[in-house]
Design a protein around this motif. Structure first.
Motif, mmCIF file in Angstrom:
data_model
loop_
_atom_site.group_PDB
_atom_site.id
_atom_site.type_symbol
_atom_site.label_atom_id
_atom_site.label_comp_id
_atom_site.label_asym_id
_atom_site.label_seq_id
_atom_site.Cartn_x
_atom_site.Cartn_y
_atom_site.Cartn_z
ATOM 1 N N ASP A 74 77.137 77.471 32.970
ATOM 2 C CA ASP A 74 77.203 76.318 32.079
ATOM 3 C C ASP A 74 76.051 76.437 31.088
ATOM 4 O OD1 ASP A 74 77.594 74.005 30.791
ATOM 5 O OD2 ASP A 74 77.003 72.685 32.484
ATOM 6 N N HIS A 75 76.405 76.674 29.845
ATOM 7 C CA HIS A 75 75.375 76.898 28.840
ATOM 8 C C HIS A 75 74.894 75.608 28.208
ATOM 9 C CE1 HIS A 75 75.850 81.229 29.058
ATOM 10 N NE2 HIS A 75 77.192 81.058 29.009
ATOM 11 N N THR A 76 75.474 74.528 28.611
ATOM 12 C CA THR A 76 75.023 73.249 28.024
ATOM 13 C C THR A 76 73.726 72.823 28.643
ATOM 14 O OG1 THR A 76 76.327 72.036 29.645
ATOM 15 C CG2 THR A 76 77.410 72.569 27.544
ATOM 16 N N SER A 77 73.490 73.312 29.857
ATOM 17 C CA SER A 77 72.239 72.968 30.524
ATOM 18 C C SER A 77 71.171 73.904 30.019
ATOM 19 C CB SER A 77 72.386 73.119 32.047
ATOM 20 O OG SER A 77 71.146 72.922 32.666
ATOM 21 N N ILE A 78 70.091 73.279 29.629
ATOM 22 C CA ILE A 78 68.990 74.078 29.061
ATOM 23 C C ILE A 78 68.417 74.981 30.127
ATOM 24 C CG2 ILE A 78 66.676 73.955 28.055
ATOM 25 C CD1 ILE A 78 67.484 71.342 26.750
ATOM 26 N N ALA A 79 68.305 74.517 31.316
ATOM 27 C CA ALA A 79 67.742 75.335 32.391
ATOM 28 C C ALA A 79 68.622 76.523 32.665
ATOM 29 C CB ALA A 79 67.561 74.486 33.655
ATOM 30 N N GLN A 110 76.109 83.392 21.947
ATOM 31 C CA GLN A 110 75.956 82.340 22.948
ATOM 32 C C GLN A 110 74.647 82.539 23.699
ATOM 33 O OE1 GLN A 110 79.457 82.348 25.391
ATOM 34 N NE2 GLN A 110 80.837 81.757 23.707
ATOM 35 N N ILE A 111 74.332 83.755 24.042
ATOM 36 C CA ILE A 111 73.042 84.083 24.656
ATOM 37 C C ILE A 111 72.499 85.270 23.887
ATOM 38 C CG2 ILE A 111 71.846 84.797 26.735
ATOM 39 C CD1 ILE A 111 74.110 83.597 28.368
ATOM 40 N N SER A 112 71.248 85.208 23.468
ATOM 41 C CA SER A 112 70.675 86.272 22.642
ATOM 42 C C SER A 112 69.235 86.518 23.057
ATOM 43 C CB SER A 112 70.711 85.898 21.159
ATOM 44 O OG SER A 112 70.118 86.896 20.389
ATOM 45 N N VAL A 113 68.870 87.774 23.209
ATOM 46 C CA VAL A 113 67.502 88.140 23.551
ATOM 47 C C VAL A 113 67.029 89.247 22.583
ATOM 48 C CG1 VAL A 113 67.674 87.490 25.981
ATOM 49 C CG2 VAL A 113 68.310 89.840 25.247
ATOM 50 N N GLY A 114 65.719 89.380 22.453
ATOM 51 C CA GLY A 114 65.147 90.398 21.567
ATOM 52 C C GLY A 114 64.360 89.777 20.431
#
Length: 947
Positions: A74-79, A110-114
């Motif tokens: 669930d990406h709505t939760s910040i945690a 949706q999810i990004s790193v770097g």
């Protein structure tokens, strides 16, 4: 400069060695290297791209399952979102991964790193499960579909860093460039080695061969080459020497062949003239005969070529016995006089055909007449005939006409007079017959005291092919065309010709008188001549009455005070009266058989100006110089008389010559000659550099050119030398002057032991400026140095004295002639020490050194001559004898000098006549050799008194 550039680029054409080397080796290797580099770059780039794709695929595959799990959170939760990013952060530990993200179909992460996760991802193919690489900001993007979300498919995407690929590509470039440069360096080294080893020597050989001509075939051939090219160079040099020898031999054979051909042609043309005249007498023969003679020369030469060729073949094969050899030699000798015949015939045919045209030019009339007389004076001197010329004072100095044809007429008449006069005299008289404003008529007579003319001879004297002598013996020879040609030449010059027998005028006289008159135009101006000699007092005795009268008439025309003596005793009685009359007093006496004694007697009574009248070849310059007398050459001319009185008015004072500042190169292969020459030049304060052969002389000159030093002021050059002869060395020096761009020509004076009448012309053609005969006298050196160097700065003469020139080439020839005459009377003298001192400039030490060097050379010369005679190498024997003969001319050994000179002349017969040495010749060589050894032994014994 442009021509040199064109010559440089011309070497690289495909037809040349450099062009072929580049086209066949250098260019293919360079093309292969460039193609290999391109392929390596392509394959390396493709390989590195494949490695990156493999690495990206591996990373995506490893994290595909993890990404699928993260997609379901669930990406709505910040945690939860932060936990997902933390998990995805592990992908950044993979090599070359910059950033990673889960991206939906709309390109939203949706999810990004770097560190670049804030940037948008590029468009990608949504219908592919795996894609990449996609170029984005110098990096590559790769992606893999991992599942679906509410918005649609989701891809796991990563960005790979391209910097390792770029670095790898640079490393490949660096390796390729280094390899290419190393390869290029090797190719250039190989090209340079090949060029220096093969191509450059080949170009040098080509350039030298291109510069070769007929005159330089015998010169040295040098290039910097090794190995096979060095062998090729030696072979080419050998070939050039053979070609030079063959060329000289061919040239000599060609000249001989042409001479024989002309002689044979003369015979046939004379015969055909006779046949033509007989045939054409029925038609009105003269004109037709002349046309036939003018057109038939080609037809005559064709069979003559065959005749002459077969004669040479017979002689060359050497298969003739003595009798046949004599016959063939007789044939050749019989054609010796044909050249004169054909010249007369051709002149006659040209005149009759109307093709002979006179050339009109200004010339000195008196000089032209005396040129003819001087040319024929040796013949008259040989027969002891006196010649005299009276030149009318009223005749102009210069006229306008054909000097060659005028001389031809006068030469025919005077030579005929000499030919038909066994003894007596020949008198030529000229006078002005008529003069207009711009034209004169000159009358000339030639009177002889010869055989005269009979009544029958007179009728056919001027007819063609007729002579006064028609006997079977033909004592005097000739074509019979001389007078016929002279008659027609005189007619072309608007004159007449005739003759008379002297007995008709005076019954006691012998001989005949030929006369002719010709017309000449007058030039606009005439030079003014010095004609006042009233201040001169002349005492003379000339035995020949005609010459005495002419001399008297000349002096009367010039207002000189003349005292004529009736005999030599009368002259002696008057000499003391002339001693105190000053420098304008002259005594002129006739030549006698014992000239030395005559001059000694005169000098006991008289010390003033003295001149001896006689033929040039009978007056010895050494005797004249000893007694301070001048020569007045026979026949007497006004110009010689004026020159004697006005240009040479004192003989008692000698010139003071200072050669300080002059630098002379002396070249001679015989050391005694060099020693004498150097000593004489040192007497004149001249600096001397010596060389023993022509090559050494060239080295001396080249050294001065290399050091930019001025060349020598003058060169004395021997003719016959080893290594390089005098003419060869002279031609080489002229070539060096041309290449060195000298502003003035270096004077080169030939030194020769034999002075022939035509030698000076040959020496001038070879590049010499002048020549002197051995032995060289101090006066000759002074004359040569004054003539060919800075004489105005170097010669200091008393202002009241004009000394005579004592070293002209003509006097050198006289000296040589006298030496041959005197040798007949001195051949019993073994060693004349006074003469040795005189030849050594009166230096006793030098005379002893020269005598010692001559004697020391006897052993080596004897050994060499014995070997040469045994080997029958007579050309080299002639060279050795010439060397000994030159040495004897500087030492007072008359007997040895005469034997050596006669031996040398005898050996030279083989070379001149081009015949093999038979047993009789070799026997005579041995006899002369034994006589020479005996003379050497006598000189050794006689020299002990002075050494």
């Amino acid at each position: 400069m442009q021509q040199r550039s064109e010559s440089f680029w011309h070497r690289f054409k495909i037809s040349n060695a450099y062009g072929q080397l580049i086209a066949l080796i250098f260019l293919p290797i360079m093309i292969l290297a460039l193609a290999g580099a391109y392929i390596v770059l392509q394959e390396t780039s493709r390989s590195m791209q494949s490695q990156q794709i493999t690495a990206a695929s591996a990373v995506l595959t490893r994290y595909q399952k993890t990404a699928s799990i993260l997609l379901k959170l669930d990406h709505t939760s910040i945690a939860k979102h932060a936990e997902a990013q933390h998990i995805l952060q592990y992908m950044l530990n993979e090599p070359d991964v910059i950033r990673a993200a889960l991206v939906n179909v709309h390109g939203m992460a949706q999810i990004s790193v770097g560190h670049r996760n804030h940037r948008a991802w590029p468009a990608f193919p949504v219908d592919s499960d795996f894609f990449g690489p996609i170029q984005f900001d110098d990096n590559h993007i790769y992606g893999m579909r991992i599942g679906y979300s509410a918005q649609g498919p989701v891809w796991l995407m990563i960005e790979m860093d391209n910097q390792p690929l770029t670095l790898a590509k640079y490393r490949v470039w660096l390796v390729l460039v280094a390899t290419g440069l190393f390869t290029l360096l090797l190719l250039l080294l190989c090209l340079n080695f090949y060029a220096r080893r093969w191509i450059a020597p080949m170009y040098e050989i080509r350039l030298q061969l291109q510069r070769m001509n007929a005159d330089s075939l015998g010169k040295s051939f040098q290039t910097n080459s090794t190995g096979e090219l060095a062998l090729l160079q030696k072979d080419i040099a050998t070939l050039l020497r053979r070609l030079n020898f063959s060329f000289l031999e061919l040239k000599e054979h060609t000249e001989q062949t042409e001479d024989d051909l002309r002689k044979t042609l003369d015979t046939l043309e004379v015969q055909n003239i006779t046949y033509k005249k007989a045939r054409d007498q029925a038609i009105s023969a003269n004109q037709s005969k002349s046309v036939f003679l003018a057109n038939i020369s080609h037809e005559l030469r064709t069979p003559l070529n065959s005749i002459d060729g077969f004669i040479h073949l017979m002689l060359r094969r050497g298969q003739l016995n003595d009798e046949n050899q004599l016959y063939v030699q007789t044939i050749r000798k019989s054609s010796a006089h044909l050249l004169a015949l054909i010249n007369d015939v051709l002149d006659f045919s040209k005149i009759d055909a109307g093709k002979l045209e006179l050339e009109v030019a200004n010339f000195n009339l008196e000089e032209a007449i005396f040129d003819v007389m001087d040319m024929l004076s040796p013949l008259a001197s040989e027969k002891q005939i006196d010649m005299a010329i009276y030149y009318d004072h009223d005749l102009p100095f210069q006229v306008c006409g054909d000097i060659l044809r005028f001389k031809q007429v006068l030469t025919n008449l005077v030579s005929n007079a000499i030919k038909f006069t066994p003894e007596g005299d020949i008198i030529v008289r000229t006078r002005l017959e008529h003069q207009d404003a711009n034209r004169i008529t000159m009358h000339c007579t030639v009177q002889d005291s010869g055989i005269g003319l009979s009544g029958t001879d007179r009728k056919k004297l001027f007819a063609s092919f007729s002579q006064g002598d028609t006997s079977v013996t033909r004592q005097f020879g000739g074509t019979g065309l001389g007078l016929a040609i002279s008659k027609q030449l005189v007619q072309l010059m608007h004159g007449q010709i005739g003759f008379e027998d002297n007995q008709e005028r005076n019954p006691t006289e012998k001989g005949a008188t030929f006369w002719f008159n010709v017309q000449f135009e007058l030039p606009d101006e005439q030079p003014q001549l010095e004609s006042v000699m009233s201040q001169f007092n002349v005492l003379s005795y000339i035995a020949h009455p005609a010459t005495a009268n002419i001399f008297k008439q000349y002096l009367e025309d010039y207002d000189a005070a003349h005292h004529e003596c009736s005999s030599i005793l009368d002259l002696f009685s008057r000499l003391k009266q002339f001693n105190g009359l000053g420098e304008k007093a002259w005594v002129i006496v006739d030549h006698s058989s014992d000239l030395d004694a005559l001059l000694q007697e005169i000098r006991t009574r008289y010390q003033g100006n003295l001149a001896i009248y006689g033929y040039q070849m009978l007056l010895d310059p050494q005797i004249l110089q000893t007694h301070q007398a001048l020569a007045l050459n026979q026949p007497l001319s006004r110009q010689n008389l004026l020159k004697l009185f006005f240009n040479q008015t004192q003989t008692t004072s000698a010139p003071v010559f200072n050669g300080q500042g002059l630098h002379v190169l002396a070249v001679d292969d015989h050391l005694p000659n060099l020693v004498v020459l150097e000593a004489l030049l040192n007497e004149l304060n001249v600096e001397v550099t010596t060389a023993l052969n022509g090559q050494n002389a060239l080295n001396r000159i080249q050294e001065r050119l290399d050091k930019n030093q001025p060349l020598f002021d003058l060169v004395f050059m021997d003719i016959q030398m080893p290594v390089m002869s005098g003419p060869e060395t002279t031609q080489a020096i002229r070539g060096m002057e041309h290449h060195a761009t000298q502003t003035h020509q270096l004077p080169i004076i030939a030194l020769t032991a034999h002075a022939m009448s035509d030698e000076k012309e040959h020496l001038m053609q070879a590049g010499f400026n002048d020549y002197v005969t051995k032995p060289i006298q101090l006066e000759q050196l002074m004359q040569i140095l004054s003539t060919w160097t800075k004489a105005d700065q170097l010669q200091t003469i008393d202002s009241h004295v004009n000394a005579p020139s004592l070293a002209t080439p003509e006097m050198s020839i006289q000296s040589t002639h006298y030496n041959h005459i005197a040798s007949d009377h001195t051949n019993d003298v073994i060693l004349d020490w006074n003469l040795s001192l005189q030849l050594a400039a009166n230096k006793a030490d030098l005379a002893q050194d020269l005598l010692r060097m001559l004697i020391d050379s006897f052993d080596d010369e004897q050994s060499d001559m014995e070997q040469l005679i045994e080997l029958e190498d007579f050309p080299q024997l002639e060279q050795n004898l010439h060397r000994i003969y030159g040495a004897t001319r500087y030492v007072g050994t008359p007997q040895l000098q005469q034997l050596t000179g006669e031996f040398e002349q005898f050996v030279s017969i083989l070379r001149k006549e081009q015949r093999p040495a038979d047993d009789d010749f070799i026997e005579q060589v041995l006899q002369r050799y034994n006589a020479l050894l005996e003379a050497m032994s006598h000189v050794r014994i006689a020299a002990q008194e002075y050494l």
